[in-house]
Design a protein around this motif. Structure first.
Motif, PDB file in Angstrom:
ATOM      1  N   CYS A   1      23.185  28.898  27.487  1.00 37.02           N
ATOM      2  CA  CYS A   1      23.004  30.316  27.288  1.00 37.02           C
ATOM      3  C   CYS A   1      22.983  30.629  25.808  1.00 37.02           C
ATOM      4  O   CYS A   1      23.878  30.202  25.070  1.00 37.02           O
ATOM      5  CB  CYS A   1      24.114  31.106  27.971  1.00 37.02           C
ATOM      6  SG  CYS A   1      25.707  30.817  27.218  1.00 37.02           S
ATOM      7  N   ASP A   2      21.928  31.291  25.367  1.00 41.16           N
ATOM      8  CA  ASP A   2      21.939  31.883  24.041  1.00 41.16           C
ATOM      9  C   ASP A   2      22.363  30.890  22.959  1.00 41.16           C
ATOM     10  O   ASP A   2      23.221  31.179  22.129  1.00 41.16           O
ATOM     11  CB  ASP A   2      22.947  33.060  24.068  1.00 41.16           C
ATOM     12  CG  ASP A   2      22.523  34.138  23.076  1.00 41.16           C
ATOM     13  OD1 ASP A   2      21.372  34.053  22.613  1.00 41.16           O
ATOM     14  OD2 ASP A   2      23.347  35.017  22.791  1.00 41.16           O
ATOM     15  N   GLY A   3      21.768  29.707  22.988  1.00 35.89           N
ATOM     16  CA  GLY A   3      22.095  28.720  21.960  1.00 35.89           C
ATOM     17  C   GLY A   3      23.414  28.016  22.185  1.00 35.89           C
ATOM     18  O   GLY A   3      23.851  27.227  21.362  1.00 35.89           O
ATOM     19  N   GLY A   4      24.066  28.316  23.324  1.00 32.72           N
ATOM     20  CA  GLY A   4      25.355  27.680  23.575  1.00 32.72           C
ATOM     21  C   GLY A   4      25.441  27.199  25.005  1.00 32.72           C
ATOM     22  O   GLY A   4      24.438  27.066  25.703  1.00 32.72           O
ATOM     23  N   LEU A   5      26.666  26.907  25.416  1.00 36.25           N
ATOM     24  CA  LEU A   5      26.891  26.424  26.772  1.00 36.25           C
ATOM     25  C   LEU A   5      28.036  27.237  27.365  1.00 36.25           C
ATOM     26  O   LEU A   5      29.061  27.442  26.716  1.00 36.25           O
ATOM     27  CB  LEU A   5      27.269  24.934  26.731  1.00 36.25           C
ATOM     28  CG  LEU A   5      27.504  24.261  28.079  1.00 36.25           C
ATOM     29  CD1 LEU A   5      26.174  24.079  28.796  1.00 36.25           C
ATOM     30  CD2 LEU A   5      28.174  22.905  27.885  1.00 36.25           C
ATOM     31  N   GLU A   6      27.833  27.700  28.605  1.00 35.79           N
ATOM     32  CA  GLU A   6      28.911  28.411  29.280  1.00 35.79           C
ATOM     33  C   GLU A   6      29.392  27.567  30.451  1.00 35.79           C
ATOM     34  O   GLU A   6      28.612  27.218  31.334  1.00 35.79           O
ATOM     35  CB  GLU A   6      28.444  29.776  29.771  1.00 35.79           C
ATOM     36  CG  GLU A   6      29.610  30.637  30.235  1.00 35.79           C
ATOM     37  CD  GLU A   6      29.146  31.955  30.817  1.00 35.79           C
ATOM     38  OE1 GLU A   6      29.307  32.975  30.135  1.00 35.79           O
ATOM     39  OE2 GLU A   6      28.611  31.942  31.938  1.00 35.79           O
ATOM     40  N   VAL A   7      30.666  27.226  30.406  1.00 37.75           N
ATOM     41  CA  VAL A   7      31.248  26.414  31.483  1.00 37.75           C
ATOM     42  C   VAL A   7      32.157  27.322  32.296  1.00 37.75           C
ATOM     43  O   VAL A   7      32.998  28.026  31.740  1.00 37.75           O
ATOM     44  CB  VAL A   7      32.092  25.254  30.903  1.00 37.75           C
ATOM     45  CG1 VAL A   7      32.588  24.362  32.027  1.00 37.75           C
ATOM     46  CG2 VAL A   7      31.290  24.458  29.901  1.00 37.75           C
ATOM     47  N   GLU A   8      31.962  27.293  33.601  1.00 41.27           N
ATOM     48  CA  GLU A   8      32.785  28.158  34.442  1.00 41.27           C
ATOM     49  C   GLU A   8      33.340  27.346  35.604  1.00 41.27           C
ATOM     50  O   GLU A   8      32.597  26.620  36.271  1.00 41.27           O
ATOM     51  CB  GLU A   8      31.942  29.310  34.964  1.00 41.27           C
ATOM     52  CG  GLU A   8      32.780  30.447  35.524  1.00 41.27           C
ATOM     53  CD  GLU A   8      31.888  31.569  36.023  1.00 41.27           C
ATOM     54  OE1 GLU A   8      31.595  32.469  35.209  1.00 41.27           O
ATOM     55  OE2 GLU A   8      31.487  31.521  37.189  1.00 41.27           O
ATOM     56  N   VAL A   9      34.632  27.443  35.810  1.00 47.22           N
ATOM     57  CA  VAL A   9      35.258  26.757  36.942  1.00 47.22           C
ATOM     58  C   VAL A   9      36.026  27.799  37.748  1.00 47.22           C
ATOM     59  O   VAL A   9      36.924  28.459  37.221  1.00 47.22           O
ATOM     60  CB  VAL A   9      36.223  25.645  36.472  1.00 47.22           C
ATOM     61  CG1 VAL A   9      36.796  24.904  37.684  1.00 47.22           C
ATOM     62  CG2 VAL A   9      35.510  24.681  35.549  1.00 47.22           C
ATOM     63  N   GLY A  10      35.644  27.964  39.019  1.00 46.87           N
ATOM     64  CA  GLY A  10      36.310  28.958  39.857  1.00 46.87           C
ATOM     65  C   GLY A  10      36.907  28.298  41.093  1.00 46.87           C
ATOM     66  O   GLY A  10      36.325  27.374  41.649  1.00 46.87           O
ATOM     67  N   ASP A  11      38.089  28.761  41.505  1.00 43.16           N
ATOM     68  CA  ASP A  11      38.658  28.228  42.747  1.00 43.16           C
ATOM     69  C   ASP A  11      39.074  29.388  43.659  1.00 43.16           C
ATOM     70  O   ASP A  11      39.025  30.552  43.268  1.00 43.16           O
ATOM     71  CB  ASP A  11      39.845  27.285  42.452  1.00 43.16           C
ATOM     72  CG  ASP A  11      41.049  28.010  41.862  1.00 43.16           C
ATOM     73  OD1 ASP A  11      41.366  29.126  42.319  1.00 43.16           O
ATOM     74  OD2 ASP A  11      41.668  27.449  40.932  1.00 43.16           O
ATOM     75  N   ASP A  12      39.453  29.043  44.866  1.00 43.85           N
ATOM     76  CA  ASP A  12      39.826  30.080  45.833  1.00 43.85           C
ATOM     77  C   ASP A  12      41.326  30.047  46.089  1.00 43.85           C
ATOM     78  O   ASP A  12      41.785  30.353  47.177  1.00 43.85           O
ATOM     79  CB  ASP A  12      39.058  29.872  47.144  1.00 43.85           C
ATOM     80  CG  ASP A  12      39.367  28.516  47.768  1.00 43.85           C
ATOM     81  OD1 ASP A  12      40.053  27.695  47.073  1.00 43.85           O
ATOM     82  OD2 ASP A  12      38.941  28.259  48.898  1.00 43.85           O
ATOM     83  N   GLY A  13      42.086  29.668  45.076  1.00 48.00           N
ATOM     84  CA  GLY A  13      43.525  29.485  45.247  1.00 48.00           C
ATOM     85  C   GLY A  13      44.321  30.776  45.115  1.00 48.00           C
ATOM     86  O   GLY A  13      43.779  31.875  45.230  1.00 48.00           O
ATOM     87  N   VAL A  14      45.621  30.617  44.769  1.00 51.80           N
ATOM     88  CA  VAL A  14      46.539  31.755  44.772  1.00 51.80           C
ATOM     89  C   VAL A  14      46.478  32.583  43.491  1.00 51.80           C
ATOM     90  O   VAL A  14      47.063  33.663  43.405  1.00 51.80           O
ATOM     91  CB  VAL A  14      47.997  31.286  44.983  1.00 51.80           C
ATOM     92  CG1 VAL A  14      48.131  30.658  46.358  1.00 51.80           C
ATOM     93  CG2 VAL A  14      48.425  30.288  43.894  1.00 51.80           C
ATOM     94  N   GLY A  15      45.767  32.099  42.471  1.00 52.19           N
ATOM     95  CA  GLY A  15      45.672  32.845  41.225  1.00 52.19           C
ATOM     96  C   GLY A  15      46.972  32.844  40.463  1.00 52.19           C
ATOM     97  O   GLY A  15      47.859  32.012  40.702  1.00 52.19           O
ATOM     98  N   GLY A  16      47.093  33.794  39.517  1.00 57.25           N
ATOM     99  CA  GLY A  16      48.320  33.930  38.745  1.00 57.25           C
ATOM    100  C   GLY A  16      48.534  32.825  37.735  1.00 57.25           C
ATOM    101  O   GLY A  16      49.664  32.547  37.347  1.00 57.25           O
TER     102      GLY A  16
END
Lengths: 122, 583
Positions: B526-541
């Motif tokens: 993205c836009d000359g860079g890299l976006e790394v995203e890691v999402g889970d469905d856990g309890v959060g917090g």
């Protein structure tokens, strides 16, 4: 007649053990090479049926050696080997055109025969 | 020096008074010089001497002041004609051209006080070498009195009559004057055009008056040559015009001095502009305007680095001596900054000091900011180096494990295999069983060692790139993980490594703390860079200040990137890293 085999690895201890293991496992070991360039030269001179090729070599790596061997008309069957696991190289092993991959710790005459049997010579 | 100047002032005063006394005494007797002309000449003499003494005192090393005094004294000489004796009159005729010769010298070398080009030197020599001798030759051939002043006393050198070529010689002399005036005009104008901007401002009034003067003078001499002689009213009017302009020249000089010396309004404007707390760029522009020098450069002193830098903390080399000038600005004896400016401003240290004093606080402020920026830059660079060094160490340890312990254990495993194959199946079942156990232990040890090595540095990252490395990470994850997107091409190693560690740490957190059942990893350009995203469905917090995420944020920041942790309780965790790929 037993298939001829060239061993390529930079560790002399491994080469000696592999020679004994494969020599008694159905192969005639016709030569050894300690780096990538020597491997290419030896393969052209000795024309072995099989090359056992370590991926991590001091000069050019096993994939590059394999690519150079494939430039010749009829190349030997190449079995890649490494201390590491096959997945450590991603899809490079699949794309390399090698007959197969054997982790070093699992090396045996039977394993090599299985690989070349299911690969190019099969 | 002071005494000499005082003496010269008194001489000039006396000579002027003598001139005035002579004209009053002469009354109606010939030669009838109009009173206004004598007054004008005395005015010229005094104004040059007075302005010359001011310039002399201000810049004793510059000859301009002395030359101006010389011009003033030379203009007292024409008064000799009023002495009404043949000797005095002859001396007057011989030296009549001297004032204009000295004046021409002054104009040719103004304002440096010395010739700066070959043309100027040639002009000055030619000027002196021709004017007085020409007057002498003229005197031998013709009695000018016969031509232009019938009532004047006879000169001692003249023939007493009129030579046949007398008229022609006078015409040649007048035209020669026109030629010299033209050359001088060229010198004055080209000198002005070459002058650096800050000096031009002060020079402008002087140059303007000099141009008018030289044009008037040329017209007068040309008319004398062509009309020989022109009607007395016209010649007299031009005489007066030339003398009046001449009288103005020292005044223009003083005006220029005042104009350039301390431009209070520019300093005032600067003070107002500084109220706005200007940026480093704006500050430099404001200083350039106040000093009338667009080339001004402000360099801040960084004591830590023992170096001068500009507003963007780029190093600034101060120019060597002899080129542009450098004024070092100090506060309490400590160097604050250096002002690199045109050498012409050395003539106006008062202006530079006034500007520096006005801008001192702002400059000091900017210097502190530059220092902080430089330190920040250094800290960032060292943080990036530390991360890079850590990564290099990880690669080295992995490589050593691979080449050392792993290789030896592999050999051991092969040797065990050979030994096992040599045990006959019929004998010693215990030995065979022990060897098999040893082989199994070894297989597990090797597997653990491989896992350890992979944790230290995933060799797949350098071998195959981020996409395969993420895929391999997802495959080995204890909770189901999918790679939704990965870049198709290779990226700089440190970007790939950081992206990988972000995914790896997030995955470990999801498994350890979040009680998640599914994780999605995506890495997008993205836009000359890299976006790394890691999402889970856990309890959060998740706690962003926990050691794992904190270390990750530091690592991302070392690349000038940003890490966001979005982890509302009960609604999963989303960790996003934006990594610039530049340089």
């Amino acid at each position: 007649m037993r298939p001829t085999l060239l061993i390529v690895d930079d560790h002399a201890g491994f080469r000696a053990l592999a020679r004994r293991l494969l020599g008694s496992g159905g192969f005639e070991v016709v030569g050894e090479a300690a780096d990538g360039r020597a491997a290419v030269t030896a393969a052209r001179e000795l024309r072995p049926d099989v090359v056992l090729l370590d991926i991590q070599l001091p000069d050019i790596d096993g994939f590059e050696v394999l690519a150079r061997l494939r430039e010749g008309s009829v190349g030997p069957a190449v079995v890649l080997t490494s201390t590491r696991d096959r997945p450590d190289y991603g899809e490079r092993v699949d794309r390399s055109g090698a007959s197969g991959f054997i982790p070093k710790a699992e090396l045996s005459g039977a394993a090599v025969l299985a690989v070349i049997g299911s690969g190019r010579m099969g | 020096m002071r005494r000499l100047r005082l003496a010269l002032a008194l001489v000039a005063l006396a000579a002027g008074l003598v001139n005035l006394a002579l004209i009053v005494r002469a009354g109606d007797a010939p030669p009838r010089s109009p009173l206004y002309l004598v007054i004008a000449i005395v005015g010229v003499s005094w104004s040059f001497v007075a302005a010359g003494l001011v310039a002399w005192r201000r810049r004793p090393d510059n000859h301009t002041g002395a030359l101006m005094v010389a011009v003033g004294l030379a203009y007292a000489l024409p008064g000799l004609r009023l002495a009404q004796t043949p000797a005095g009159y002859t001396l007057y005729l011989l030296t009549a051209t001297l004032p204009s010769a000295v004046l021409a010298h002054l104009l040719a070398v103004f304002p440096d006080g010395r010739a700066t080009s070959r043309l100027q030197r040639v002009f000055i020599v030619a000027n002196y070498a021709t004017t007085v001798p020409l007057a002498f030759v003229q005197l031998l051939l013709v009695d000018p009195a016969r031509l232009r002043c019938p009532e004047c006393p006879p000169d001692l050198l003249g023939t007493g009559g009129q030579h046949p070529y007398g008229e022609a010689v006078m015409a040649v002399s007048d035209l020669w004057d026109v030629a010299l005036a033209g050359l001088l005009l060229w010198i004055v104008v080209s000198r002005w055009r070459r002058a650096p901007t800050p000096r031009r401002r002060g020079l402008a009034p002087v140059v303007q008056v000099a141009v008018v003067l030289l044009v008037l003078f040329s017209v007068r001499q040309a008319l004398r040559a062509v009309l020989s002689p022109p009607p007395p009213w016209l010649d007299g009017a031009l005489d007066l015009a030339v003398l009046t302009t001449l009288m103005l020249w020292p005044l223009a000089f003083l005006a220029g001095l005042a104009r350039s010396r301390l431009d209070r309004s520019a300093v005032g404007d600067l003070a107002i502009e500084l109220e706005q707390a200007p940026s480093a760029d704006r500050l430099q522009q404001a200083l350039a305007r106040a000093l009338h020098d667009p080339t001004v450069q402000l360099a801040y002193w960084l004591p830590d680095q023992q170096a001068f830098v500009d507003g963007a903390t780029r190093p600034v080399e101060l120019p060597p001596a002899g080129g542009r000038s450098v004024t070092i600005l100090r506060h309490d004896g400590d160097t604050v900054a250096a002002l690199v400016h045109d050498a012409a401003l050395d003539d106006e240290p008062e202006l530079v000091q006034a500007v520096a004093a006005t801008a001192r606080l702002t400059i000091e402020n900017q210097r502190l900011q530059a220092e902080v920026r430089a330190q920040l830059k250094e800290v960032r660079a060292s943080r990036a180096r530390i991360v890079e060094f850590g990564d290099a160490e990880r690669r080295r340890v992995e490589r050593n494990l691979h080449d050392g312990a792993q290789q030896r254990l592999v050999n051991l495993s092969l040797a065990l295999g050979i030994a096992r194959s040599q045990v006959p199946a019929t004998t010693d079942g215990e030995l065979a069983a022990t060897l098999d156990e040893a082989a199994e232990e070894l297989r597990l040890a090797l597997a653990e060692l491989r896992e350890l090595a992979r944790g230290i540095y995933p060799v797949i990252l350098s071998e195959a790139g981020l996409g395969p490395a993420l895929a391999s990470l997802a495959e080995r994850s204890p909770i189901p993980a999918t790679v939704a997107a990965a870049p198709a091409h290779r990226l700089p190693a440190r970007v790939e490594e950081t992206a990988y560690y972000v995914a790896s740490e997030a995955l470990a957190n999801a498994a350890k703390h979040a009680r998640a059942t599914a994780v999605t990893i995506s890495a997008r350009r993205c836009d000359g860079g890299l976006e790394v995203e890691v999402g889970d469905d856990g309890v959060g917090g998740a706690n962003p200040d926990g050691s794992g995420l904190r270390g990750l944020a530091d690592r991302v920041a070392a690349l000038d990137g940003h890490l966001r942790v979005d982890s509302p309780t009960g609604r999963g965790t989303r960790i996003t890293a934006e990594l610039p790929c530049g340089s």
